[in-house]
Design an enzyme around this catalytic site. Structure first.
Site, PDB file in Angstrom:
ATOM      1  N   GLU A 168      25.746  -9.211 -37.722  1.00 25.28           N
ATOM      2  CA  GLU A 168      25.978 -10.432 -36.962  1.00 25.28           C
ATOM      3  C   GLU A 168      24.628 -10.960 -36.503  1.00 25.28           C
ATOM      4  O   GLU A 168      23.635 -10.222 -36.470  1.00 25.28           O
ATOM      5  CB  GLU A 168      26.859 -10.162 -35.737  1.00 25.28           C
ATOM      6  CG  GLU A 168      26.138  -9.575 -34.533  1.00 25.28           C
ATOM      7  CD  GLU A 168      25.749  -8.114 -34.699  1.00 25.28           C
ATOM      8  OE1 GLU A 168      26.280  -7.455 -35.621  1.00 25.28           O
ATOM      9  OE2 GLU A 168      24.919  -7.627 -33.914  1.00 25.28           O
ATOM     10  N   SER A 173       6.412  -9.623 -28.603  1.00 23.49           N
ATOM     11  CA  SER A 173       7.377  -9.258 -29.646  1.00 23.49           C
ATOM     12  C   SER A 173       7.550 -10.306 -30.729  1.00 23.49           C
ATOM     13  O   SER A 173       7.932  -9.974 -31.848  1.00 23.49           O
ATOM     14  CB  SER A 173       8.724  -8.918 -29.007  1.00 23.49           C
ATOM     15  OG  SER A 173       9.168  -9.971 -28.170  1.00 23.49           O
ATOM     16  N   LYS A 176      11.291  -7.578 -35.451  1.00 24.32           N
ATOM     17  CA  LYS A 176      12.581  -7.173 -36.037  1.00 24.32           C
ATOM     18  C   LYS A 176      12.471  -6.695 -37.480  1.00 24.32           C
ATOM     19  O   LYS A 176      13.253  -5.862 -37.909  1.00 24.32           O
ATOM     20  CB  LYS A 176      13.583  -8.329 -35.941  1.00 24.32           C
ATOM     21  CG  LYS A 176      14.129  -8.514 -34.525  1.00 24.32           C
ATOM     22  CD  LYS A 176      15.384  -9.361 -34.534  1.00 24.32           C
ATOM     23  CE  LYS A 176      16.036  -9.388 -33.163  1.00 24.32           C
ATOM     24  NZ  LYS A 176      15.299 -10.235 -32.210  1.00 24.32           N
TER      25      LYS A 176
END
Ligand SMILES: *Cc1c(COP(=O)(O)O)cnc(C)c1O
Length: 406
Positions: free
Chosen positions: A120, A387, A98
């Site tokens: 959010e 990931s 991310k």
């Protein structure tokens, strides 16, 4: 056998942000100008050498890129059949892919003169990555989070606060991700001039699906070269878990034109395929509009989104990035599922064969590879996008599956 079509997809999306029939921008009129400004700023920056140099420098010196491609020999040998390789996105700073797009969005926001990043977060992973990027580039950061999620994810809340972000509880409704999205959006509409809404995956209105993809494509660009260097060829198959779809599209993009490479996206079938038990959007959803874009959505006939579930909290989303819906329709990517139980098995198995504890999200892609490898001939290779790392999931796994620890 080579059944995958060759295609050049680099022209997508079109000017209005469509990938085939999916994507676009379904937003209140007062946001149209702001989104046009973001689109223009991004179009300008993507051709700006200084911007690329600055971002590449942060990815290298701050996040720790390039992340390695690793041949999981012990796991492969235990399964028989294809060799499994891992792209180690878990080794990024903050523990997942991310940060790749959060750094890109933070730099873009600063160049546009914004003062604050907002977003959010569900389990807190996007919030932590964004709070990190905001601090690094010198912007304020407000993270909206459901009140119930705040109670469940105390350590991520503490991390965000330690990094200087404000964590703002969404107390309406069930106090989870949906309410956090609603509140963040409400606050964004009040001041879209000084704030920048940093979307956490390849979802949302144009230009976010293509912009976040472009920030994530470093994963596949690196992996393609690294794999060739290791083996002298390309992998036969890629596998990545799909929540909103950013880590998957990040890995896939560099390989879309390689007709011999099969691409597989792995969605969570959770506790089973009844409504509310899974988040297998591309397996069971229908076309619809949610959160400002058209894609495949898990919803009822009136378009009300279904409740969704996965043990991998980052995969809990009732829609998927529009490019994935398109890639499914044209047959370039195959979408399959893995269950909570298979993900937990893969979590244990990778930990104990390779000494790598995967995120429960990533464990879905590992589970698929574990299922698939014995079906392929020896010499074939599957490259899995790992990931994120699984430290964040240890408490949950031990609480529910601690009997497996002897
Ligand atoms: C958030 C997250 C995901 C899911 O998001 P995508 O946009 O589908 O990649 C997957 N893995 C990890 C480790 C995550 O944190």
């Amino acid at each position: 056998m080579n059944t995958t079509p060759t295609m050049n997809l680099s022209h997508l999306p079109d000017e209005r942000g469509y990938f085939g029939e999916y994507g676009g921008s379904f937003i209140p009129p007062q946001l149209a100008t702001i989104l046009d400004e973001i689109t223009d700023a991004y179009e300008h920056l993507r051709n700006d050498e200084d911007f690329h140099t600055e971002l590449a420098g942060l990815l290298r010196h701050y996040s720790g890129r390039p992340t390695p491609v690793y041949h999981a020999r012990r796991l492969s040998a235990a399964l028989g059949g294809a060799d499994i390789y891992l792209k180690r996105e878990d080794l990024n700073h903050t523990g997942a892919h991310k940060l790749n797009h959060c750094l890109g969005e933070a730099l873009l926001a600063r160049r546009m003169g914004k003062k604050k990043l907002i977003a959010e977060t569900g389990a807190g992973q996007h919030g932590v990555a964004l709070a990190t990027a905001a601090t690094l580039v010198g912007l304020a950061c407000d993270i909206y989070m459901g009140a119930v999620d705040i109670e469940k994810q105390r350590s991520n809340v503490s991390r965000m606060q330690m990094l200087g972000a404000r964590v703002i509880p969404a107390t309406a409704g069930r106090g989870t991700l949906k309410e956090a999205v609603d509140l963040a959006f409400e606050e964004y509409v009040k001041d879209p001039v000084t704030q920048f809404y940093a979307i956490g995956s390849v979802v949302g209105p144009h230009p976010f699906p293509s912009m976040v993809r472009d920030f994530q494509r470093v994963v596949g660009d690196e992996a393609r070269g690294q794999f060739q260097e290791l083996t002298g060829r390309l992998p036969d198959m890629l596998a990545a878990c799909v929540g909103g779809g950013s880590n998957a599209i990040g890995l896939f993009t560099a390989f879309l034109g390689d007709s011999g490479v099969e691409l597989v996206g792995v969605e969570p079938s959770g506790r089973g395929l009844s409504r509310g038990d899974h988040a297998a959007t591309l397996t069971l959803g229908r076309p619809g509009v949610l959160h400002g874009f058209r894609s495949i959505v898990l919803c009822d006939e009136a378009g009300i989104p279904d409740p969704v579930h996965s043990i991998g909290s980052g995969l809990v989303y009732p829609s998927v990035g529009p490019q994935h819906s398109h890639l499914r329709d044209i047959g370039r990517v195959r979408y399959v599922t893995a269950s909570d139980e298979e993900a937990v098995d893969a979590f244990f198995r990778l930990s104990r064969t390779e000494g790598i504890i995967p995120a429960l999200e990533s464990a879905h892609a590992v589970a698929f590879a574990i299922r698939e490898a014995p079906r392929l001939s020896p010499g074939a290779a599957i490259l899995v996008n790992l990931s994120g790392r699984g430290d964040k999931d240890l408490d949950h796994v031990l609480e529910h599956h601690g009997d497996r620890i002897s």
